[in-house]
Design a protein around this motif. Structure first.
Motif, mmCIF file in Angstrom:
data_model
loop_
_atom_site.group_PDB
_atom_site.id
_atom_site.type_symbol
_atom_site.label_atom_id
_atom_site.label_comp_id
_atom_site.label_asym_id
_atom_site.label_seq_id
_atom_site.Cartn_x
_atom_site.Cartn_y
_atom_site.Cartn_z
ATOM 1 N N GLN A 23 0.835 -1.199 0.000
ATOM 2 C CA GLN A 23 0.000 0.000 0.000
ATOM 3 C C GLN A 23 0.871 1.250 0.000
ATOM 4 O OE1 GLN A 23 -3.558 -0.361 2.826
ATOM 5 N NE2 GLN A 23 -2.275 -2.092 3.444
ATOM 6 N N LEU A 24 1.929 1.223 0.794
ATOM 7 C CA LEU A 24 2.858 2.353 0.850
ATOM 8 C C LEU A 24 3.590 2.500 -0.477
ATOM 9 C CD1 LEU A 24 4.275 4.596 2.423
ATOM 10 C CD2 LEU A 24 5.861 2.876 3.312
ATOM 11 N N ASN A 25 4.004 1.394 -1.072
ATOM 12 C CA ASN A 25 4.688 1.443 -2.366
ATOM 13 C C ASN A 25 3.805 2.060 -3.446
ATOM 14 O OD1 ASN A 25 6.823 0.213 -1.160
ATOM 15 N ND2 ASN A 25 6.758 -1.663 -2.351
ATOM 16 N N ALA A 26 2.525 1.703 -3.435
ATOM 17 C CA ALA A 26 1.593 2.268 -4.408
ATOM 18 C C ALA A 26 1.512 3.781 -4.242
ATOM 19 C CB ALA A 26 0.213 1.634 -4.243
ATOM 20 N N PHE A 27 1.442 4.226 -3.002
ATOM 21 C CA PHE A 27 1.391 5.658 -2.709
ATOM 22 C C PHE A 27 2.666 6.347 -3.183
ATOM 23 C CE2 PHE A 27 1.866 9.052 0.692
ATOM 24 C CZ PHE A 27 1.003 9.939 0.060
ATOM 25 N N ILE A 28 3.813 5.717 -2.949
ATOM 26 C CA ILE A 28 5.104 6.292 -3.357
ATOM 27 C C ILE A 28 5.181 6.446 -4.874
ATOM 28 C CG2 ILE A 28 7.590 5.820 -3.506
ATOM 29 C CD1 ILE A 28 7.381 4.542 -0.714
ATOM 30 N N TYR A 29 4.768 5.407 -5.614
ATOM 31 C CA TYR A 29 4.878 5.474 -7.077
ATOM 32 C C TYR A 29 3.858 6.432 -7.695
ATOM 33 C CZ TYR A 29 8.486 1.960 -7.468
ATOM 34 O OH TYR A 29 9.688 1.290 -7.383
ATOM 35 N N ILE A 30 2.705 6.565 -7.078
ATOM 36 C CA ILE A 30 1.750 7.574 -7.552
ATOM 37 C C ILE A 30 2.350 8.962 -7.384
ATOM 38 C CG2 ILE A 30 -0.474 8.677 -7.050
ATOM 39 C CD1 ILE A 30 -1.547 5.868 -6.367
ATOM 40 N N PHE A 31 3.003 9.180 -6.243
ATOM 41 C CA PHE A 31 3.656 10.458 -5.968
ATOM 42 C C PHE A 31 4.775 10.718 -6.991
ATOM 43 C CE2 PHE A 31 7.155 12.727 -3.815
ATOM 44 C CZ PHE A 31 6.511 13.905 -3.487
ATOM 45 N N ILE A 32 5.634 9.728 -7.228
ATOM 46 C CA ILE A 32 6.728 9.880 -8.190
ATOM 47 C C ILE A 32 6.186 10.122 -9.595
ATOM 48 C CG2 ILE A 32 8.669 8.708 -9.312
ATOM 49 C CD1 ILE A 32 9.103 7.187 -6.670
ATOM 50 N N PHE A 33 5.137 9.392 -9.960
ATOM 51 C CA PHE A 33 4.557 9.526 -11.294
ATOM 52 C C PHE A 33 4.029 10.941 -11.526
ATOM 53 C CE2 PHE A 33 1.035 9.175 -14.334
ATOM 54 C CZ PHE A 33 1.658 8.504 -15.381
ATOM 55 N N MET A 34 3.361 11.478 -10.532
ATOM 56 C CA MET A 34 2.773 12.808 -10.694
ATOM 57 C C MET A 34 3.830 13.905 -10.689
ATOM 58 S SD MET A 34 -0.768 12.599 -8.482
ATOM 59 C CE MET A 34 -1.341 14.162 -9.169
ATOM 60 N N LEU A 35 4.836 13.785 -9.821
ATOM 61 C CA LEU A 35 5.832 14.850 -9.722
ATOM 62 C C LEU A 35 6.953 14.712 -10.741
ATOM 63 C CD1 LEU A 35 4.282 15.282 -7.027
ATOM 64 C CD2 LEU A 35 6.451 16.036 -6.051
ATOM 65 N N TYR A 36 7.398 13.493 -10.987
ATOM 66 C CA TYR A 36 8.539 13.306 -11.905
ATOM 67 C C TYR A 36 8.067 13.042 -13.342
ATOM 68 C CZ TYR A 36 13.035 11.786 -13.732
ATOM 69 O OH TYR A 36 14.195 11.675 -14.489
ATOM 70 N N THR A 37 7.283 11.974 -13.516
ATOM 71 C CA THR A 37 6.899 11.601 -14.878
ATOM 72 C C THR A 37 6.033 12.673 -15.531
ATOM 73 O OG1 THR A 37 7.032 9.248 -14.320
ATOM 74 C CG2 THR A 37 5.795 9.841 -16.291
ATOM 75 N N LEU A 38 4.946 13.046 -14.874
ATOM 76 C CA LEU A 38 4.078 14.067 -15.455
ATOM 77 C C LEU A 38 4.749 15.439 -15.431
ATOM 78 C CD1 LEU A 38 0.546 13.105 -14.054
ATOM 79 C CD2 LEU A 38 1.597 12.463 -16.219
ATOM 80 N N GLY A 39 5.376 15.760 -14.307
ATOM 81 C CA GLY A 39 5.955 17.086 -14.162
ATOM 82 C C GLY A 39 7.140 17.346 -15.063
ATOM 83 N N LEU A 40 8.104 16.405 -15.097
ATOM 84 C CA LEU A 40 9.337 16.614 -15.859
ATOM 85 C C LEU A 40 9.307 15.962 -17.233
ATOM 86 C CD1 LEU A 40 12.042 16.150 -13.061
ATOM 87 C CD2 LEU A 40 11.293 18.289 -14.118
ATOM 88 N N VAL A 41 8.991 14.680 -17.277
ATOM 89 C CA VAL A 41 9.047 13.956 -18.549
ATOM 90 C C VAL A 41 7.993 14.476 -19.528
ATOM 91 C CG1 VAL A 41 8.887 11.690 -19.646
ATOM 92 C CG2 VAL A 41 9.986 11.914 -17.400
ATOM 93 N N LEU A 42 6.768 14.670 -19.046
ATOM 94 C CA LEU A 42 5.701 15.174 -19.911
ATOM 95 C C LEU A 42 5.590 16.704 -19.858
ATOM 96 C CD1 LEU A 42 4.976 12.105 -19.799
ATOM 97 C CD2 LEU A 42 2.595 12.821 -20.017
ATOM 98 N N ARG A 43 6.473 17.343 -19.124
ATOM 99 C CA ARG A 43 6.605 18.802 -19.089
ATOM 100 C C ARG A 43 5.367 19.528 -18.557
ATOM 101 N NH1 ARG A 43 8.716 20.084 -25.028
ATOM 102 N NH2 ARG A 43 7.157 18.510 -25.529
ATOM 103 N N PHE A 44 4.660 18.891 -17.609
ATOM 104 C CA PHE A 44 3.496 19.548 -17.033
ATOM 105 C C PHE A 44 3.880 20.827 -16.293
ATOM 106 C CE2 PHE A 44 -0.194 16.324 -16.663
ATOM 107 C CZ PHE A 44 -0.012 15.933 -17.983
ATOM 108 N N TYR A 45 5.107 20.851 -15.734
ATOM 109 C CA TYR A 45 5.519 22.046 -14.995
ATOM 110 C C TYR A 45 5.527 23.292 -15.878
ATOM 111 C CZ TYR A 45 7.030 19.053 -11.143
ATOM 112 O OH TYR A 45 7.073 18.151 -10.104
#
Length: 217
Positions: free
Chosen positions: A66-88
């Motif tokens: 459950q904690l791992n799922a929370f961690i990867y959702i957090f990483i996905f939103m901040l890193y993948t969406l934010g940096l890789v997909l340039r949401f920032y």
């Protein structure tokens, strides 16, 4: 192991697979587009997988899915969406959303830290006031530390990550404010957990972490 934890254990390989394949797909896309900076970012996202595993090994903890799922959702939103997909840069105020989520995430880690240093490591209803103050303080301290790091980075590489030239202190202050708001929002699930015994997705991961990795030591 609770039923919720068993469910997330079964779900975890699919969640991890989606995370990896999504980032690999974007990495390949950026290779085709001849954008090395972004395909390096995309492929670097895969480094978070061994980092999470290393976290458990270094602390000699059993995995909490459950904690791992929370961690990867957090990483996905901040890193993948934010940096890789340039949401920032493409989505208005996404940076502020990210800092709010950072407040949520650090508050959650702060709650685990609270029981790591609590003498008997027992979860009790009377912990709610002190745990609330502690988690908000940890989030505020981390927000301050992050802004200090950005300031030092600006002195070294002169890239102005705090956007001082454009906004003065406004961007820095707003980042710290929304991070604090995120930590304060976490007091809602904390209240229902301590006072109403409501265990949801996030608090289920917290409870499992404390019970199997802290109380048994």
């Amino acid at each position: 192991m609770t039923k919720r934890e068993e469910f997330f254990k079964k779900l975890y390989p699919f969640l991890l697979g989606f995370y990896a394949l999504f980032n690999i797909a974007w990495g390949i896309y950026y290779i085709v587009q001849a954008k090395p900076y972004y395909y390096i970012l995309a492929f670097c996202s895969l480094l978070f997988i061994p980092i999470v595993e290393l976290f458990y090994k270094l602390l000699h903890f059993k995995p909490v899915y459950q904690l791992n799922a929370f961690i990867y959702i957090f990483i996905f939103m901040l890193y993948t969406l934010g940096l890789v997909l340039r949401f920032y840069s493409m989505v208005p105020y996404y940076d502020k959303v990210a800092h709010t989520l950072s407040g949520v995430f650090v508050s959650f880690l702060g709650l685990i830290l609270f029981y790591l240093i609590k003498p008997n490591r027992k979860i009790e209803e009377i912990d709610f006031p002190l745990a609330s103050v502690f988690t908000v303080a940890v989030s505020m301290a981390m927000a301050c530390f992050w802004e200090i790091c950005e300031y030092v980075l600006s002195l070294v590489v002169h890239n102005d990550p705090q956007m001082v030239a454009a906004t003065g202190i406004q961007d820095t202050m707003l980042d710290m404010i929304v991070c604090t708001i995120g930590a304060l929002l976490m007091l809602i699930p904390y209240y229902f957990y301590y006072k109403k015994k409501k265990v949801g997705f996030m608090m289920g991961g917290f409870q499992q972490m404390v019970q199997i990795n802290l109380q048994n030591k």
